[in-house]
Design a protein around this motif. Structure first.
Motif, PDB file in Angstrom:
ATOM      1  N   ASN A 142       0.822  -1.212   0.000  1.00 22.02           N
ATOM      2  CA  ASN A 142       0.000   0.000   0.000  1.00 22.02           C
ATOM      3  C   ASN A 142       0.855   1.261   0.000  1.00 22.02           C
ATOM      4  O   ASN A 142       0.522   2.259  -0.643  1.00 22.02           O
ATOM      5  CB  ASN A 142      -0.923  -0.001   1.215  1.00 22.02           C
ATOM      6  N   GLU A 143       1.984   1.210   0.698  1.00 18.34           N
ATOM      7  CA  GLU A 143       2.885   2.366   0.744  1.00 18.34           C
ATOM      8  C   GLU A 143       3.446   2.657  -0.645  1.00 18.34           C
ATOM      9  O   GLU A 143       3.487   3.811  -1.089  1.00 18.34           O
ATOM     10  CB  GLU A 143       4.025   2.099   1.730  1.00 18.34           C
ATOM     11  N   GLU A 196      -8.330 -13.940  -4.422  1.00 13.00           N
ATOM     12  CA  GLU A 196      -9.572 -13.491  -3.787  1.00 13.00           C
ATOM     13  C   GLU A 196     -10.818 -13.971  -4.523  1.00 13.00           C
ATOM     14  O   GLU A 196     -11.874 -14.170  -3.906  1.00 13.00           O
ATOM     15  CB  GLU A 196      -9.585 -11.962  -3.651  1.00 13.00           C
ATOM     16  N   ILE A 197     -10.733 -14.174  -5.856  1.00 13.83           N
ATOM     17  CA  ILE A 197     -11.905 -14.626  -6.613  1.00 13.83           C
ATOM     18  C   ILE A 197     -12.306 -16.034  -6.174  1.00 13.83           C
ATOM     19  O   ILE A 197     -13.485 -16.313  -5.908  1.00 13.83           O
ATOM     20  CB  ILE A 197     -11.620 -14.584  -8.124  1.00 13.83           C
ATOM     21  N   VAL A 233     -12.346  -3.639  -2.292  1.00 11.78           N
ATOM     22  CA  VAL A 233     -11.455  -2.586  -2.786  1.00 11.78           C
ATOM     23  C   VAL A 233     -10.498  -3.149  -3.835  1.00 11.78           C
ATOM     24  O   VAL A 233     -10.255  -2.544  -4.887  1.00 11.78           O
ATOM     25  CB  VAL A 233     -10.681  -1.943  -1.621  1.00 11.78           C
ATOM     26  N   THR A 234      -9.950  -4.332  -3.571  1.00  9.03           N
ATOM     27  CA  THR A 234      -9.009  -4.957  -4.509  1.00  9.03           C
ATOM     28  C   THR A 234      -9.688  -5.282  -5.834  1.00  9.03           C
ATOM     29  O   THR A 234      -9.156  -4.996  -6.919  1.00  9.03           O
ATOM     30  CB  THR A 234      -8.423  -6.241  -3.904  1.00  9.03           C
ATOM     31  N   LEU A 235     -10.882  -5.887  -5.758  1.00 10.04           N
ATOM     32  CA  LEU A 235     -11.597  -6.236  -6.987  1.00 10.04           C
ATOM     33  C   LEU A 235     -12.023  -4.994  -7.759  1.00 10.04           C
ATOM     34  O   LEU A 235     -12.002  -4.986  -8.997  1.00 10.04           O
ATOM     35  CB  LEU A 235     -12.818  -7.091  -6.648  1.00 10.04           C
ATOM     36  N   LEU A 286     -11.109  -4.154 -11.585  1.00  9.48           N
ATOM     37  CA  LEU A 286     -12.118  -3.842 -12.599  1.00  9.48           C
ATOM     38  C   LEU A 286     -11.777  -2.551 -13.334  1.00  9.48           C
ATOM     39  O   LEU A 286     -11.941  -2.448 -14.557  1.00  9.48           O
ATOM     40  CB  LEU A 286     -13.497  -3.726 -11.946  1.00  9.48           C
ATOM     41  N   ARG A 287     -11.311  -1.540 -12.578  1.00 16.49           N
ATOM     42  CA  ARG A 287     -10.892  -0.296 -13.225  1.00 16.49           C
ATOM     43  C   ARG A 287      -9.736  -0.551 -14.185  1.00 16.49           C
ATOM     44  O   ARG A 287      -9.684  -0.011 -15.288  1.00 16.49           O
ATOM     45  CB  ARG A 287     -10.468   0.730 -12.167  1.00 16.49           C
TER      46      ARG A 287
END
Length: 717
Positions: free
Chosen positions: A433-434, A648-649, A698-700, A704-705
């Motif tokens: 994240n950093e 995650e999916i 948030v990750t998904l 998608l973006r």
């Protein structure tokens, strides 16, 4: 399936119809040329018939273009008329001009054959249409002028214009009018040339009977010599007398004209037959016919659109040209006396009308609009060159204009397909994240230029001008060559200069997608080093843009003070992106239900299609997600290092894995399975549920973006 090579009655009807259209044109053009040489009309008519016969037999016999009719035509004849006129002005006699005519045709045929064998027919496609339109229009004007000169022969000084002197011109004009109106009155069932020939002959003799004019011997073609009168056009003993420069340049001009016009006629035939011609075979056939025609002293030519369209509409296909050739042969063998009744003025009217039909009126309309005025100017320049000088010069001017227009359009075409920054498009490498926050703030320091087209000195220099302003200390520029089709030596030197300039300004320059099609092997850097040994080439070269972006991101992160975990450094579960936003109690629950795995490098964690229901937190090492296109090639979908997570999916919706996961460096993974979470009591599940949904959501959303941006880039390909 119907055999395309089968002979049919349609070939008979099409062949005879096409021959009827080509007949007056072949004889009329032969008369024009041979009278310019100083011979009589009957010799010219025979030369035109010989040319048509050989062209039809050779081209039709090979059958590279279904339904196409070939015969003497305007462009070739007018070019040869100009050459003969120039030779006559220099004092050349008829024998030398005949020898030169034969030499030009033989050499034209040889040039066409060689041109086709080396694949030159593809180059013809680069001649712009305005140049073609100008050539055709200029030839049309020359044809009209030649017939006027022929009919006005003998008008010298102040000879009074009487009915006797105006009679041939009047017949020619009436024949042209008949040609114009016959197709309209018969709804195109009768071709204009056929109607003009038949009705023109009838009109000639009717007017001759009723008007107070007396018949003159030069008003008719005269007895057409038999084939026994055919002589070999080339006399090897007299070759040293040839004006070689004139012969060679004329043959080159005819080769360009003939190849272009024949291929255009082939396209016209294809549009009617719904078949596809073989351009290489067609030009070889045309060239072979020219050699034979030159050897026997005939008049050359190539594909003729009018006769082709008439033949195809009448049902002609594979063997129609051969049938037409047989018709011309029989005409020469048994109908020579018919020339004594064939008016020259009727043929002149037909040829002049054919010339009028070649004038492209669109040139005038192009002048009305700003975007097409340059095209109109090009066409008019070619027309003026033809009328003021000669067709050989016009062909040279046309070729020069084609080259200049091509270079100009290449130079003016945009070389940068797209410019994006790392804020808009980042690598598939997952980061902490950093690191992501740093890239989001400073991502515009990384600029990717996707290039396209051809890189030569002019376009490469324009690229240099375009990117020089962005060469600043701390900037990272990536040049992407996947859409570039060609790079020449001068462009490579300019790229070396860009590299040197970037280095002097403290800007990092990276290359990617220097593919084999550009002449680069596996070691693209070596190719640059061999270009200029004095210049140092130290730029990074990557096989694709993703790895180039990854390297650029690492350079930027390093410059901004971010130190990624070492390869052997382990990141705790609490510090992993997955848990970084959870409270301590939630982290403890996660730690209590997961499974730790130590996996060595080069191990395949799972394959595409394997059933999965877990996500993995990477505590140490790295891995890639790969989608294979064949047994050895793959697309890298993502790269994960210590502190990131994936899967995650499958964790949310268990099912087959969508790609392969391969360990790159010895890794420590923490597996979180859906089954284990389901065994937690309701209280523990409630504490985790919201945090899990927020983190994975948030990750998904981010993925998608990214997918939407990738689709947009693909649409702009």
């Amino acid at each position: 399936m119907q055999n395309k090579n089968r002979f049919s009655w349609g070939d008979v009807l099409g062949g005879l119809s096409g021959a009827a259209v080509a007949l007056p044109q072949s004889m009329g053009l032969g008369i024009v040329l041979f009278m310019a040489i100083g011979l009589d009309a009957s010799a010219g008519a025979l030369a035109g018939l010989i040319g048509a016969t050989l062209l039809l037999f050779v081209s039709g016999g090979i059958g590279a273009t279904t339904g196409m009719m070939s015969a003497p035509n305007g462009p070739m004849t007018m070019l040869l008329v100009g050459v003969m006129a120039a030779m006559s002005a220099e004092g050349a006699g008829s024998e030398l001009m005949l020898l030169s005519l034969s030499a030009i045709l033989v050499l034209t045929g040889i040039f066409q054959i060689v041109f086709a064998l080396v694949g030159g027919t593809l180059l013809i496609k680069f001649i712009p249409y305005p140049v073609i339109a100008g050539l055709v229009t200029g030839v049309g004007l020359l044809m009209i002028k030649s017939q006027w000169t022929l009919l006005a022969k003998g008008w010298e000084g102040y000879i009074p214009l009487t009915l006797q002197t105006l009679f041939p011109l009047a017949v020619a004009l009436l024949t042209a009018a008949i040609m114009f109106f016959v197709p309209k009155l018969t709804q195109k069932k009768v071709p204009g040339a056929v109607g003009g020939l038949l009705l023109g002959i009838i009109l000639f003799y009717l007017l001759l009977s009723f008007l107070p004019v007396s018949m003159q011997s030069d008003w008719v073609v005269g007895h057409i010599p038999s084939l026994s009168a055919v002589h070999l056009g080339l006399s090897f003993s007299a070759l040293d007398q040839l004006p070689l420069e004139t012969v060679i340049f004329s043959a080159l001009a005819l080769m360009i004209l003939g190849t272009t016009d024949s291929l255009v006629t082939s396209l016209v035939a294809d549009s009617k037959t719904r078949e596809r011609h073989n351009s290489k075979k067609e030009i070889i056939a045309q060239g072979t016919a020219e050699v034979l025609i030159g050897a026997v002293g005939g008049l050359g030519g190539w594909g003729t659109k009018g006769a082709t369209l008439v033949a195809i509409d009448a049902g002609g296909r594979r063997w129609s040209a051969v049938v037409a050739g047989l018709f011309f042969l029989l005409l020469m063998l048994f109908a020579g006396a018919a020339g004594e009744y064939l008016p020259v003025s009727v043929l002149a009217g037909i040829v002049a009308m054919v010339g009028a039909g070649m004038i492209d009126a669109n040139i005038i309309s192009w002048m009305r609009f700003q975007q097409t005025r340059l095209d109109a100017a090009v066409a008019l320049l070619v027309v003026i060159t033809i009328v003021s000088f000669n067709l050989v010069t016009a062909v040279g001017v046309g070729v020069l204009i084609s080259i200049l227009l091509f270079v100009s359009r290449q130079t003016r075409s945009p070389i940068v397909h797209r410019r994006v920054t790392a804020k808009e498009h980042h690598s598939v490498c997952a980061r902490s994240n950093e690191a992501l926050e740093i890239l989001e703030r400073h991502g515009d320091a990384i600029i990717l230029y996707e290039l396209k087209g051809n890189l030569f000195f002019a376009t490469a220099d324009r690229l240099r001008t375009q990117i020089t302003d962005e060469m600043e200390k701390g900037k990272i520029l990536i040049l992407h060559f996947r859409r570039v089709k060609y790079i020449d030596l001068s462009a490579m030197i300019v790229l070396l200069q860009i590299s040197q300039e970037a280095s002097e300004k403290g800007c990092e320059l990276i290359f990617c997608h220097l593919h084999k099609g550009l002449g680069f092997g596996k070691k693209a850097s070596k190719a640059f080093k061999h270009i200029d040994t004095k210049q140092k080439f130290s730029n990074k070269v990557f096989v694709d843009s993703d790895k180039a972006l990854e390297h650029a991101e690492e350079l930027l992160l390093q410059e901004k003070g971010y130190t990624p975990p070492a390869v052997d450094q382990e990141v705790s579960i609490e510090e992993n992106n997955f848990c970084s936003k959870m409270d301590q109690q939630q982290k403890e629950i996660i730690k209590s239900v997961g499974t730790l795995h130590h996996i060595s490098k080069e191990t395949v964690l799972f394959e595409k299609g394997d059933y999965g229901k877990s996500l993995f937190l990477i505590l140490q090492g790295s891995l890639e997600i790969r989608l294979y296109t064949n047994s050895s090639e793959y697309k890298r979908l993502a790269k994960y290092g210590a502190g990131t997570y994936f899967g995650e999916i499958s964790f949310i919706s268990p099912g087959p894995r969508t790609a392969q996961a391969k360990i790159l460096e010895d890794a420590t993974l923490f597996e979180l399975s859906q089954d284990v979470l389901n065994r937690l009591d309701e209280g523990e599940q409630a504490k985790l549920a919201l945090a899990l949904l927020l983190e994975i959501g948030v990750t998904l959303s981010s993925e998608l973006r990214r997918s939407a941006a990738d689709i947009q880039r693909l649409e702009q390909w």
